[in-house]
Design a protein around this motif. Structure first.
Motif, PDB file in Angstrom:
ATOM      1  N   VAL A   1      19.924  19.686  25.782  1.00  0.00           N
ATOM      2  CA  VAL A   1      20.975  18.878  26.408  1.00  0.00           C
ATOM      3  C   VAL A   1      20.819  19.026  27.821  1.00  0.00           C
ATOM      4  CG1 VAL A   1      23.279  18.234  26.642  1.00  0.00           C
ATOM      5  CG2 VAL A   1      22.376  19.136  24.205  1.00  0.00           C
TER       6      VAL A   1
ATOM      7  N   ASP B   1      24.735  15.679  12.233  1.00  0.00           N
ATOM      8  CA  ASP B   1      25.317  14.123  12.700  1.00  0.00           C
ATOM      9  C   ASP B   1      26.551  14.418  13.654  1.00  0.00           C
ATOM     10  OD1 ASP B   1      23.105  13.071  11.506  1.00  0.00           O
ATOM     11  OD2 ASP B   1      24.128  12.396   9.673  1.00  0.00           O
TER      12      ASP B   1
ATOM     13  N   LEU C   1      26.150  15.869  16.908  1.00  0.00           N
ATOM     14  CA  LEU C   1      25.150  14.821  17.699  1.00  0.00           C
ATOM     15  C   LEU C   1      26.138  13.907  18.276  1.00  0.00           C
ATOM     16  CD1 LEU C   1      22.077  14.631  16.061  1.00  0.00           C
ATOM     17  CD2 LEU C   1      22.242  15.678  17.817  1.00  0.00           C
ATOM     18  N   LYS C   2      27.215  13.616  17.527  1.00  0.00           N
ATOM     19  CA  LYS C   2      28.221  12.452  17.892  1.00  0.00           C
ATOM     20  C   LYS C   2      28.979  12.965  19.036  1.00  0.00           C
ATOM     21  CE  LYS C   2      31.093   9.037  15.727  1.00  0.00           C
ATOM     22  NZ  LYS C   2      31.938   8.914  14.484  1.00  0.00           N
ATOM     23  N   LEU C   3      29.464  14.445  18.958  1.00  0.00           N
ATOM     24  CA  LEU C   3      30.447  15.007  20.099  1.00  0.00           C
ATOM     25  C   LEU C   3      29.574  15.054  21.245  1.00  0.00           C
ATOM     26  CD1 LEU C   3      32.347  17.857  18.239  1.00  0.00           C
ATOM     27  CD2 LEU C   3      33.048  16.179  19.650  1.00  0.00           C
ATOM     28  N   LEU C   4      28.275  15.382  21.214  1.00  0.00           N
ATOM     29  CA  LEU C   4      27.380  15.508  22.240  1.00  0.00           C
ATOM     30  C   LEU C   4      27.042  14.074  22.855  1.00  0.00           C
ATOM     31  CD1 LEU C   4      24.782  18.125  21.327  1.00  0.00           C
ATOM     32  CD2 LEU C   4      26.612  18.378  23.006  1.00  0.00           C
ATOM     33  N   SER C   5      27.715  12.861  22.490  1.00  0.00           N
ATOM     34  CA  SER C   5      27.151  11.657  22.962  1.00  0.00           C
ATOM     35  C   SER C   5      27.618  11.526  24.251  1.00  0.00           C
ATOM     36  CB  SER C   5      28.004  10.639  22.161  1.00  0.00           C
ATOM     37  OG  SER C   5      29.121  10.754  22.347  1.00  0.00           O
ATOM     38  N   GLY C   6      28.435  12.355  25.068  1.00  0.00           N
ATOM     39  CA  GLY C   6      28.716  12.232  26.446  1.00  0.00           C
ATOM     40  C   GLY C   6      27.783  12.709  27.317  1.00  0.00           C
ATOM     41  N   TYR C   7      26.880  13.685  26.538  1.00  0.00           N
ATOM     42  CA  TYR C   7      26.026  14.374  27.496  1.00  0.00           C
ATOM     43  C   TYR C   7      24.550  13.717  27.218  1.00  0.00           C
ATOM     44  CZ  TYR C   7      29.619  17.722  27.849  1.00  0.00           C
ATOM     45  OH  TYR C   7      30.824  18.293  28.016  1.00  0.00           O
ATOM     46  N   GLU C   8      23.500  13.905  28.063  1.00  0.00           N
ATOM     47  CA  GLU C   8      22.372  13.191  27.838  1.00  0.00           C
ATOM     48  C   GLU C   8      21.433  14.213  27.283  1.00  0.00           C
ATOM     49  OE1 GLU C   8      18.201  11.785  30.296  1.00  0.00           O
ATOM     50  OE2 GLU C   8      20.101  12.533  31.291  1.00  0.00           O
ATOM     51  N   ILE C   9      21.016  13.557  25.653  1.00  0.00           N
ATOM     52  CA  ILE C   9      20.132  14.641  24.956  1.00  0.00           C
ATOM     53  C   ILE C   9      18.512  14.388  25.414  1.00  0.00           C
ATOM     54  CG2 ILE C   9      19.372  14.914  22.694  1.00  0.00           C
ATOM     55  CD1 ILE C   9      22.215  14.311  21.583  1.00  0.00           C
TER      56      ILE C   9
END
Lengths: 169, 537
Positions: free
Chosen positions: A94, A135, A138-146
């Motif tokens: 991330v 899953d 990953l959804k929680l990380l949606s505010g960040y750039e993976i």
């Protein structure tokens, strides 16, 4: 597992080309592979392949029979959700500037993820769990750039000793 | 001793009589070792025919057919023959030479990944990495090819492995394949269920497929149906399970089958599907055989059961073994009333027509031909209209009917007939082809002559690819595209080039006389029959 999805455990002899035989069978008969993992078992002659596949019950029956009839296949059976444990591992890189770092680490902690690499601009997180948990993370990380994502696919085992297969020869 | 010697020794241990093949550098160690071994070699004129010849041999001998070719193009030419055998479950062991193991994967001269290419239509394949493995691999290959659902097994042997020294040769007594144990005996509970259903049935029907012949079970099936008067239909591959004119035989099913056979299928209340795949050409709408019927599916391959139709009673095992079990039971059953109903559906076979200036009617010709043949003769049909005319009109007695049913490989008949004749040199073998299929494998005339193998070849000549033309007639409203066989070779001169007697038939009135002369020829002979390109089947 999603509806229509099933997890098959396939035990095969470790012959050359066995993985391509299994994967080839799925592709030429038009069976879906949602994920496939393979690794040697405690008996080095045998490899365990875990396949997540989807389709109606007729297709599932054909998968079991067609795979079962391959000469190298010792056993194929379904790992039913209620009788099995599934795990998948994901490595997620991330983008995280020093001021974002704390928040990302806090999220990872909630999911019992560990930070396995860090740089000035990024963090690498390792998360293990069933596919749904990954899953959700990953959804929680949606505010960040993976930046990069590596998922292993599902591995699974049946619970208890009831369905353990022993090959004594 | 080296690897190649070990392969030859293994073939001897397996009792192999003939190797069909074509040499090249990468398989030369093998062809060096086979000299003086007592195994006879047949040099084909193109590798595809090696597999067809081995297949024809396997079908008639009941043994495994063996084809041995070189690497690269030799191996890839073999592919169509392997796929043909796979589709009809014919036991073959195909050995291909390969470039040196140290060079494999580097795209050197005449290298092809043949095991990769054939993956989806071999029963199993091996790449030999060590000559010491050869006896075990050969033993396994013959075992896998000839047991369970039979099929082709490929063994790819790099040239350096063929030349690798071997300290000792010990051929295994048994096969120990932990992962491969085909079911032979039918499950007793399932067998009992079939018998119970049979007692409840009033209109049972046996539908026999190619599996009956592969199991060698035609006598057992016949005994069973004759005892209870159960009517029989067959798929194309099952033809010959009963003689055509047997009172219990009601014809072939499917879109090329007889109206009577299909009607029997529709009206039955219990179908015993025996060694048949329930494939599209036989059973176009599987739901029709499932709806109101008890469907018993008997097959050695569990994966076939339920693939196209969900059976009421699945029964996995060898057909011969299962019918021997059936035949041990004593039931008081008689279905003569039902066969009486079916007898009313039989249609008269058209008598040979000699109208329109002696026009040869293909169906009538086939019927006359089959009746002029010896009762136990082998009839090999090629693919296309000739095949369908053959299925519908050839009168089978105690003989066999061979054709490429699953793959529909044109050019199959001549090489398969060659192999069949070698398997049983005392038996008359007749190959019936169209002029398209014949031109695909007519190079085998040389092989027939070189080894003095007597096959009677019939070419139905209409100067066109008849079945495709017929399809274009019906489906494309006579827009004929690329079906005209122009620059047609003079078959009389062709036969004479190979020193083969040639006869021709243009007038239906001459049929019996010409056939008599043709079949009386001691060696290979060619009969050209002129038919009308507008004939449909």
């Amino acid at each position: 597992m999603k509806e229509n999805e099933k997890v098959f455990q396939i035990l095969v002899d470790n012959t050359s080309g066995v993985l391509s035989r299994i994967a080839g069978l799925f592709s030429r008969r038009g069976y879906n592979i949602e994920s496939i993992t393979a690794g040697v078992t405690a008996d080095p002659r045998i490899t365990r392949i875990t396949v997540v596949t989807s389709g109606d019950s007729d297709i599932m029956e054909q998968i079991e029979k067609q795979v079962g009839k391959l000469v190298d296949v010792r056993d194929i059976h379904e790992l039913k959700p209620e009788e099995s444990v599934y795990r998948e591992l994901a490595m997620i890189k991330v983008r995280a500037t020093p001021d974002q770092r704390e928040n990302v680490i806090a999220l990872a902690n909630i999911f019992r993820g560990s930070i396995i690499d860090v740089s000035h601009e990024s963090l690498m997180i390792e998360v293990t769990g069933n596919s749904g948990k990954i899953d959700a993370f990953l959804k929680l990380l949606s505010g960040y750039e993976i930046l990069e994502l590596a998922r292993t696919g599902v591995a699974g085992l049946g619970r208890g000793t009831k369905n353990v297969i022993f090959f004594d020869d | 001793m080296n690897g190649a010697d070990a392969i030859v020794r293994s073939l001897q241990k397996e009792g192999v009589e003939y190797v069909f093949g074509y040499p090249g550098v990468a398989i030369c160690p093998f062809y060096n070792s086979i000299l003086g071994s007592g195994i006879r070699t047949v040099l084909v004129r193109q590798e595809q025919n090696a597999a067809h010849e081995a297949g024809g041999y396997a079908r008639i001998s009941g043994k495994v057919g063996v084809a041995v070719v070189t690497s690269g193009p030799g191996a890839t030419n073999l592919i169509t023959g392997i796929a043909t055998a796979f589709a009809d479950s014919i036991p073959l062991v195909c050995i291909t030479g390969q470039v040196d193991s140290t060079l494999m994967g580097s795209d050197v001269f005449q290298e092809a990944d043949i095991s990769g290419a054939c993956e989806s239509f071999v029963k199993y394949s091996y790449i030999v990495r060590d000559a010491a493995d050869i006896p075990r691999i050969m033993k396994e290959a013959f075992h896998i090819a000839s047991t369970g659902r039979k099929g082709p097994v490929l063994i790819d042997v790099p040239q350096d492995i063929q030349m690798q020294p071997l300290s000792r040769f010990e051929y295994p007594e048994d096969v120990s394949l932990r992962t491969y144990k085909p079911t032979v005996e039918g499950h007793a509970v399932q067998i009992r269920k079939v018998m119970q259903e049979l007692q409840k049935a009033s209109r049972p029907l046996v539908c026999a497929g190619g599996g009956v012949h592969l199991s060698g079970a035609a006598p057992e099936v016949r005994w069973f149906v004759e005892r209870y008067h159960i009517p029989v239909v067959t798929t194309m591959m099952g033809l010959g399970t009963l003689p055509t004119e047997h009172p219990l035989f009601y014809g072939m099913v499917g879109n090329n089958g007889s109206p009577c056979g299909n009607r029997a299928m529709m009206e039955s209340d219990m179908v015993l599907m025996v060694g048949a795949r329930v494939a599209d050409r036989s059973i176009r709408q599987p739901e029709l055989v499932m709806g109101d019927k008890v469907l018993v599916h008997i097959d050695v391959d569990p994966a076939e059961i339920g693939k196209n139709a969900g059976p009421t009673i699945p029964l996995v095992g060898d057909i011969g073994s299962i019918f021997r079990e059936f035949n041990r039971k004593e039931l008081e059953l008689d279905f003569s009333e039902w066969t009486g109903v079916l007898n009313g559906y039989r249609t008269e076979v058209p008598a040979p027509e000699a109208s329109e200036g002696g026009r040869v009617d293909p169906g009538a010709f086939i019927r006359t031909l089959s009746l002029a043949m010896e009762p136990d003769a082998v009839y090999v049909a090629d693919v296309g209209q000739n095949q369908l005319w053959s299925c519908k009109n050839a009168v089978m007695r105690e003989g066999r009917f061979l054709t490429s049913g699953g793959m529909g490989t044109m050019g199959y008949a001549v090489p398969a007939a060659l192999g069949a004749r070698l398997a049983d040199p005392g038996r008359q073998v007749v190959a019936v082809c169209g002029d398209g299929g014949f031109q695909m494998t007519m190079m085998e005339l040389a092989t027939l002559q070189q080894y003095q193998i007597a096959v009677k070849i019939v070419v139905l000549r209409n100067n066109t690819l008849g079945l495709v033309r017929q399809y274009q007639h019906f489906s494309y409203k006579d827009r004929f595209s690329v079906v005209d066989l122009g620059a047609y070779p003079d078959l009389e001169r062709l036969a004479s080039a190979y020193d083969i007697p040639y006869l021709h038939l243009t007038d239906a009135g001459e049929t019996e006389r010409i056939l008599k002369a043709f079949l009386a020829e001691p060696g290979t002979a060619l009969l050209e029959v002129r038919i009308d390109p507008d004939e449909t089947v």
